[in-house]
Design an enzyme around this catalytic site. Sequence first.
Site, PDB file in Angstrom:
ATOM      1  NE  ARG A  82     -26.810 -48.728  69.813  1.00  0.00           N
ATOM      2  CZ  ARG A  82     -27.421 -48.936  68.759  1.00  0.00           C
ATOM      3  NH1 ARG A  82     -26.817 -49.685  67.724  1.00  0.00           N
ATOM      4  NH2 ARG A  82     -28.835 -48.762  68.356  1.00  0.00           N
ATOM      5  CG  HIS A  83     -28.705 -50.258  74.234  1.00  0.00           C
ATOM      6  ND1 HIS A  83     -29.683 -50.829  73.122  1.00  0.00           N
ATOM      7  CD2 HIS A  83     -28.875 -49.014  73.895  1.00  0.00           C
ATOM      8  CE1 HIS A  83     -29.889 -49.885  72.430  1.00  0.00           C
ATOM      9  NE2 HIS A  83     -29.619 -48.821  72.829  1.00  0.00           N
ATOM     10  NE  ARG A 113     -32.294 -47.660  74.272  1.00  0.00           N
ATOM     11  CZ  ARG A 113     -32.982 -46.755  74.575  1.00  0.00           C
ATOM     12  NH1 ARG A 113     -34.108 -46.770  75.374  1.00  0.00           N
ATOM     13  NH2 ARG A 113     -32.592 -45.448  74.195  1.00  0.00           N
ATOM     14  CD  GLU A 170     -28.805 -41.921  72.303  1.00  0.00           C
ATOM     15  OE1 GLU A 170     -28.205 -41.080  72.763  1.00  0.00           O
ATOM     16  OE2 GLU A 170     -28.367 -42.875  71.466  1.00  0.00           O
ATOM     17  CG  HIS A 221     -28.534 -45.206  75.246  1.00  0.00           C
ATOM     18  ND1 HIS A 221     -29.484 -45.980  75.246  1.00  0.00           N
ATOM     19  CD2 HIS A 221     -28.404 -44.822  76.724  1.00  0.00           C
ATOM     20  CE1 HIS A 221     -30.028 -46.043  76.490  1.00  0.00           C
ATOM     21  NE2 HIS A 221     -29.306 -45.320  77.482  1.00  0.00           N
TER      22      HIS A 221
END
Length: 217
Positions: A16-17, A66, A90, A158
């Site tokens: 995940r970012h 991101r 996302e 995401h």
Amino acid sequence: MNGSTRGHGRRVVFWRHGQTSWNLEGRFQGSTDIPLTETGRSQAQRAARLLAALRPDAVVSSDLQRAAHTAAELSAVTGLDVAHDAGLRETYAGSWQGLTNEEIQRQYGEEYRAWKLGEPVRRGGGELGTEVADRAVPVVLDAVKLLPDRGTVVVVSHGGTIRMAIGRLLGLDPANWEALGGLSNCCWSVLGEGARGWRLLEHNAGTLPEPVIGDDT
């Protein structure tokens, strides 16, 4: 049908970012293109040093900044090029995007409750979870096909998309995908490929794994 290509010992690391300002404010980001904070960049740099120790063979990322900027930190450490794909974005959540959890519950209470109960809901008029899996999982499996035996791909994406992709790859019913807890910023989950398909090896990890003693493998 879980989508495994069967029995070559490959790994998928879903990462995940890092942190964004909307994470701090508790706002639903969805497909809105929000940048990392300075803390988010630091998180990505730290995690990248750890993930480099797994000797990944490939990196594929959502094209939202991101995630792309998080992936760039791993590229800087490993020298690997990053492939960007919109399929890893996302969930598009329409009118929910930019709202806090409290605002969503107040404005879309019935829709929110149905979603939390696992019903198929187009949050804010956006995508269904199954539609997110439909676009994300083929990106992951295409990357897996290019790996050597026992190779590793890092998929930078995401929280919601990662949960849905993992649920689909493990063959879980979509109503049960919420059973997979969320990922903290810059934490990761690992799926390993075996003779019977994909297996969840780690979830929401932030450190390198220790050997599992006495497991059934």
